[in-house]
Design an enzyme around this catalytic site. Structure first.
Site, PDB file in Angstrom:
ATOM      1  N   HIS A  77       0.835  -1.188   0.000  1.00 43.48           N
ATOM      2  CA  HIS A  77       0.000   0.000   0.000  1.00 43.48           C
ATOM      3  C   HIS A  77       0.877   1.248   0.000  1.00 43.48           C
ATOM      4  CE1 HIS A  77      -3.798  -2.145   1.719  1.00 43.48           C
ATOM      5  NE2 HIS A  77      -3.353  -2.683   0.596  1.00 43.48           N
ATOM      6  N   GLU A  79       0.755   3.861   1.841  1.00 37.49           N
ATOM      7  CA  GLU A  79       1.160   4.240   3.193  1.00 37.49           C
ATOM      8  C   GLU A  79       2.335   3.378   3.670  1.00 37.49           C
ATOM      9  OE1 GLU A  79      -3.428   4.570   2.938  1.00 37.49           O
ATOM     10  OE2 GLU A  79      -1.860   3.232   2.193  1.00 37.49           O
ATOM     11  N   CYS A 105      -6.229   1.250   5.371  1.00 37.82           N
ATOM     12  CA  CYS A 105      -6.789  -0.017   5.826  1.00 37.82           C
ATOM     13  C   CYS A 105      -6.285  -0.304   7.242  1.00 37.82           C
ATOM     14  CB  CYS A 105      -6.385  -1.148   4.873  1.00 37.82           C
ATOM     15  SG  CYS A 105      -4.639  -1.631   5.024  1.00 37.82           S
ATOM     16  N   CYS A 108      -2.410  -0.897   7.501  1.00 34.02           N
ATOM     17  CA  CYS A 108      -1.653   0.357   7.491  1.00 34.02           C
ATOM     18  C   CYS A 108      -1.884   1.141   8.772  1.00 34.02           C
ATOM     19  CB  CYS A 108      -2.032   1.189   6.270  1.00 34.02           C
ATOM     20  SG  CYS A 108      -1.465   0.455   4.713  1.00 34.02           S
TER      21      CYS A 108
END
Length: 147
Positions: A77, A79, A105, A108
């Site tokens: 991801h 992040e 999510c 993260c």
């Protein structure tokens, strides 16, 4: 008219997201402290590996809905990539703010909580209520940015 800091950094997340190699959703993230960019990241395969654009998307092939079965995705991801880039380059992100094009999510969120991120500014919604609950419990400030 001069943009606010939030507008400025959210605009930058959109440019960062344009580098994404994800076939389903392009996400960008920027870590900021004292109005200075510390690191950025976009979603895609680990460095040196083939991108989903080249090999296809297993989650798409299997019809897996957004927000589910993250372990089947070959990408990281945005992040996660921003956090990793800060670590690789020895940049402290304690008490930083992360700007991201999409609500983080829960995976993260847990990483950001342990990295001592103090604020999350995000634009688009994501089907993950648990991440919002964890941020609240950890005392991380959340701001959904409206364009």
């Amino acid at each position: 008219m001069r943009p606010s800091w939030d507008e400025y950094f959210m605009d930058i997340t959109k440019v960062v997201a344009s580098r994404s190699t994800c076939m389903r959703r392009k996400v960008g993230a920027v870590l900021v402290k004292d109005n200075h960019i510390l690191a950025s990241g976009y979603n895609g395969a680990p460095a040196g590996m083939q991108h989903c654009l080249e090999v296809g998307c297993l989650r798409e092939e299997k019809g897996i809905p957004s927000g589910q079965r993250h372990e089947l995705c070959r990408g990281l991801h945005a992040e996660q990539n921003a956090l990793i880039q800060a670590a690789v380059h020895g940049v402290s992100i304690k008490d930083a703010t992360i700007y991201t094009t999409t609500q983080p999510c829960v995976l993260c969120a847990k990483m950001m909580i342990n990295a001592n991120i103090k604020k999350v500014v995000f634009a688009g919604a994501y089907p993950d209520q648990m991440s919002l609950q964890m941020f609240k419990e950890a005392g991380v400030e959340l701001l959904q940015y409206k364009y």
